[in-house]
Design a protein around this motif. Structure first.
Motif, short mmCIF file in Angstrom:
data_model
loop_
_atom_site.label_atom_id
_atom_site.label_comp_id
_atom_site.label_asym_id
_atom_site.label_seq_id
_atom_site.Cartn_x
_atom_site.Cartn_y
_atom_site.Cartn_z
N PRO A 98 0.80 -1.23 0.00
CA PRO A 98 0.00 0.00 0.00
C PRO A 98 0.83 1.28 0.00
CG PRO A 98 -0.93 -1.57 1.55
CD PRO A 98 0.38 -2.15 1.09
N TYR A 99 2.00 1.25 0.63
CA TYR A 99 2.84 2.45 0.64
C TYR A 99 3.34 2.79 -0.76
CZ TYR A 99 3.15 2.33 5.80
OH TYR A 99 2.85 2.37 7.15
N TYR A 124 8.54 9.67 2.96
CA TYR A 124 7.26 10.32 2.67
C TYR A 124 6.24 10.13 3.79
CZ TYR A 124 8.98 10.91 -2.09
OH TYR A 124 9.72 11.28 -3.20
N PHE A 125 6.52 9.18 4.69
CA PHE A 125 5.52 8.82 5.69
C PHE A 125 5.99 9.13 7.10
CE2 PHE A 125 4.85 6.17 1.97
CZ PHE A 125 3.49 6.31 1.75
N HIS A 149 -0.60 7.03 10.27
CA HIS A 149 -1.92 6.95 10.89
C HIS A 149 -3.02 6.98 9.82
CE1 HIS A 149 -5.15 7.62 13.83
NE2 HIS A 149 -5.59 8.55 12.99
N LEU A 150 -2.86 7.88 8.85
CA LEU A 150 -3.83 7.97 7.76
C LEU A 150 -3.82 6.69 6.91
CD1 LEU A 150 -3.26 11.66 6.54
CD2 LEU A 150 -5.23 10.79 7.81
N MET A 151 -2.63 6.16 6.67
CA MET A 151 -2.53 4.92 5.88
C MET A 151 -3.26 3.77 6.57
SD MET A 151 -0.87 5.27 2.99
CE MET A 151 -0.35 3.60 2.58
N TRP A 152 -3.14 3.69 7.89
CA TRP A 152 -3.83 2.63 8.64
C TRP A 152 -5.34 2.82 8.58
CZ3 TRP A 152 -2.55 -2.00 9.98
CH2 TRP A 152 -3.26 -2.70 10.96
N GLU A 153 -5.75 4.09 8.68
CA GLU A 153 -7.18 4.40 8.62
C GLU A 153 -7.77 4.01 7.28
OE1 GLU A 153 -10.08 8.33 9.18
OE2 GLU A 153 -7.91 8.55 9.46
N ILE A 154 -7.02 4.22 6.21
CA ILE A 154 -7.54 3.96 4.86
C ILE A 154 -7.33 2.51 4.43
CG2 ILE A 154 -7.45 4.70 2.44
CD1 ILE A 154 -5.92 7.21 3.39
N ASN A 165 6.85 -0.64 8.95
CA ASN A 165 8.07 -0.21 8.26
C ASN A 165 7.77 0.11 6.80
OD1 ASN A 165 10.61 0.24 7.24
ND2 ASN A 165 11.33 -1.87 7.52
N PRO A 166 7.49 1.39 6.49
CA PRO A 166 7.20 1.78 5.10
C PRO A 166 8.36 1.46 4.15
CG PRO A 166 6.61 3.56 6.60
CD PRO A 166 7.36 2.55 7.41
#
Length: 265
Positions: free
Chosen positions: A74-75, A218-219, A225-230, A244-245
């Protein structure tokens, strides 16, 4: 779906879909489609072709053919969407979706650069603002509905299950040849495909700026937090490393039973 109905593929945008489509086309015809496979109107069967929807539906519901899809970290997927669709100039010489980029500049303060200034802008700052926009489209459907290129992979994958489909295989873009070989080992095709000689059809390459920093830069904490939410389901179901992005590789095996159970309900 191939014309011979040897295999069925649920497309997930930004997950090697151009390469997979070209392999499917080649497996029937012994040649690649001349151009972007997404533009092909014949030689391959697509859901977007209304006259072929019944044929695909029959195949999927009776599980006549080997069915598969492919997923991506996803990253790196959301970064690819940003650089291709938001910063890049599309094949038609225009910005993606017309007024989308001006909207992002106005409402979210995003900069995207241009070919004239060699795409000179603060990539990290702009990407993090884009991520906020992405969250707004997915969670609140504003200022627009989510785009297929950044909506969650689990959403794409689930529609196939909801419509009566069963996956035989889900593999990772990051281990492409191994995953695609398993597909080809399970099907009979008119033309033999040698994965070692297949080029990568990256139709988004060259559209926009090169990524100037490592993925993890970038993260920050808020971005994660936003990535986990989405994308929580994407990380959990497809076994990617949320913490670990910088690690684009999966950390476990995809459990097909779990995918069907959690995305089918």
């Amino acid at each position: 779906m191939t014309e011979t109905e040897s295999m069925v593929y649920r497309v997930v945008p930004k997950c090697a879909c151009s390469t997979i489509g070209q392999i499917m086309y080649y497996s029937d015809h012994g040649a690649f489609f001349d151009g972007d496979i997404h533009d092909a109107q014949d030689g391959i069967i697509k859901w977007a072709q209304e006259e072929n929807q019944k044929k695909i539906e029959r195949n999927v519901k009776t599980h006549k053919s080997f069915a598969f899809t492919c997923v991506r970290n996803p990253y790196t997927r959301i970064l690819s969407s940003f650089f291709d669709k938001i910063c890049g100039i599309q094949r038609n010489g225009k910005r993606y979706r017309g007024n989308l980029v001006p909207l992002l500049i106005q409402k979210y303060g995003i900069e995207v650069g241009s070919p004239e200034d060699n795409f000179d802008f603060d990539q990290i700052k702009s990407f993090r603002r884009f991520l906020l926009f992405t969250r707004d489209t997915i969670k609140f459907r504003r200022p627009m509905d989510p785009d297929i290129h950044w909506s969650a992979m689990s959403g794409h994958v689930s529609t196939f299950i909801h419509n009566g489909g069963t996956y035989d295989h889900i593999f990772w873009t990051e281990n492409f040849n191994v995953g695609m070989k398993k597909v080809l080992d399970n099907v009979k095709t008119p033309q033999k495909v040698n994965l070692k000689t297949i080029p990568r059809f990256n139709e988004s390459a060259g559209h926009g700026p090169e990524r100037a920093h490592p993925v993890e830069d970038y993260f920050d904490d808020l971005s994660m937090h936003l990535m986990w939410e989405i994308y929580r389901k994407d990380f959990e179901l497809f076994k990617y490393d949320f913490d670990n992005p910088g690690n684009k590789l999966p950390i476990g095996d995809i459990d097909l039973h779990e995918v069907h159970k959690k995305l089918g309900s």
